[in-house]
Design an enzyme around this catalytic site. Sequence first.
Site, PDB file in Angstrom:
ATOM      1  N   ILE A  12       0.838  -1.110  -0.015  1.00  0.00           N
ATOM      2  CA  ILE A  12       0.163  -0.094   0.074  1.00  0.00           C
ATOM      3  C   ILE A  12       0.764   1.293  -0.109  1.00  0.00           C
ATOM      4  O   ILE A  12       0.724   2.050  -0.717  1.00  0.00           O
ATOM      5  CB  ILE A  12      -0.923  -0.097   1.132  1.00  0.00           C
ATOM      6  CG1 ILE A  12      -1.893  -1.241   1.139  1.00  0.00           C
ATOM      7  CG2 ILE A  12      -1.591   1.286   1.050  1.00  0.00           C
ATOM      8  CD1 ILE A  12      -2.561  -1.350  -0.172  1.00  0.00           C
ATOM      9  N   SER A 138     -10.416  -1.795   4.914  1.00  0.00           N
ATOM     10  CA  SER A 138      -9.721  -2.634   4.367  1.00  0.00           C
ATOM     11  C   SER A 138     -10.094  -2.422   2.561  1.00  0.00           C
ATOM     12  O   SER A 138     -11.045  -2.256   2.260  1.00  0.00           O
ATOM     13  CB  SER A 138     -10.003  -4.015   4.641  1.00  0.00           C
ATOM     14  OG  SER A 138     -11.161  -4.409   4.583  1.00  0.00           O
ATOM     15  N   CYS A 139      -9.196  -3.456   1.704  1.00  0.00           N
ATOM     16  CA  CYS A 139      -9.585  -3.540   0.274  1.00  0.00           C
ATOM     17  C   CYS A 139     -10.976  -4.194   0.115  1.00  0.00           C
ATOM     18  O   CYS A 139     -11.649  -3.930  -0.570  1.00  0.00           O
ATOM     19  CB  CYS A 139      -8.582  -4.407  -0.380  1.00  0.00           C
ATOM     20  SG  CYS A 139      -8.215  -5.802   0.536  1.00  0.00           S
ATOM     21  N   THR A 169      -2.701 -14.233  -0.529  1.00  0.00           N
ATOM     22  CA  THR A 169      -1.573 -13.334  -0.086  1.00  0.00           C
ATOM     23  C   THR A 169      -1.459 -12.320  -1.309  1.00  0.00           C
ATOM     24  O   THR A 169      -1.826 -12.519  -2.303  1.00  0.00           O
ATOM     25  CB  THR A 169      -0.225 -13.850   0.442  1.00  0.00           C
ATOM     26  OG1 THR A 169       0.454 -12.960   0.819  1.00  0.00           O
ATOM     27  CG2 THR A 169       0.332 -14.635  -0.720  1.00  0.00           C
TER      28      THR A 169
END
EC number: 1.2.1.59
Length: 341
Positions: A12, A138-139, A169
């Site tokens: 990020i 969060s995403c 992941t």
Amino acid sequence: MIKVGINGYGTIGKRVAYAASIQDDIHVSGIVKNTPDYMAYLASRSFNIYVPDDDKIKEFEDHGIKVKGTLNDLMESSDIIVDATPEGMGMENIKIYKKKRVKAIFQGGEKSNIGDASFNAYSNYNESFKREYTRVVSCNTTALARTLYPILNDYGIENLNVTLIRRATDPNDNRKGPINAIEPSMSFPSHHADDLKTVLNLNNVYTVALKAPTTLMHVHSIEVLLKDDAKIDDIMESWLKYNRILLIEGKDNFKSTAQIMDMARELRRDRGDLYEIAIWRDSVKVIDKRLYYVQAVHQESDVIPENIDAIRSLSGIDKNESIEKTDKSLRISGGIFYGKE
């Protein structure tokens, strides 16, 4: 000009640094790296490098990486710190930021009570307006909020059921898994339900999450019980008002997340990222008042526009002005993929 420091330069952090650097009203003061690795070397080509404390300076310089200063120095030259450190570190870092009286933005891995609010650009931009600390959700939560907000606004939501198929992941991570298994979350609802409620005014939210052995994207299967009647065309019209939603179709060979990310690479954006949430138009169905659809989420990048807008929200800049500037700079256009019906 808003002066911004980035604490943490992983998945990020490096993307926020790039996105912030191309804004005409934001200056990146520098980035904090903890390890003098290849990423620190590459970052030093574009940004001032800072380290957590004095003890790290010699380690970096021994690797040929020039250090501008420490985190304390970066805070002194920044109006806002974007904290992109590993999950859980934010609670310790906020003590440092408060001591230095610098504003900060945290990521979705932190608990929702870390700041004054949680943040999504579409649904609750103004809750962080001129505040000191906020958390970009969060995403997965960002993706859900982004596509559900138009539905909530236009038709109301009585009940929400979501199955989240999460990537195991990120592509550059060799430590996590699963590799040859599907791993269900044993909590019901999963934590995404409560997280979504921090940015959308919803009551009945039920989420189930599973990890799958892939690194490309998350996929969500969504069922919404609407309060008001709507047809498929109505739903499409609602989504088309928002640039950060992209409508795609299986008949155009978007058979899986592999083709979606291949398309994203062909768009030639930074790192081949897809900031928009991709909804398969073929999957959209309305039966009575129940809306069904499937969407794909590029977990490495969908929160990046949100971080840029969060910077402006803390700085007191108008919501629509910020979103427009962010979308233009990152070439976010959304709509129907081919641009026509």
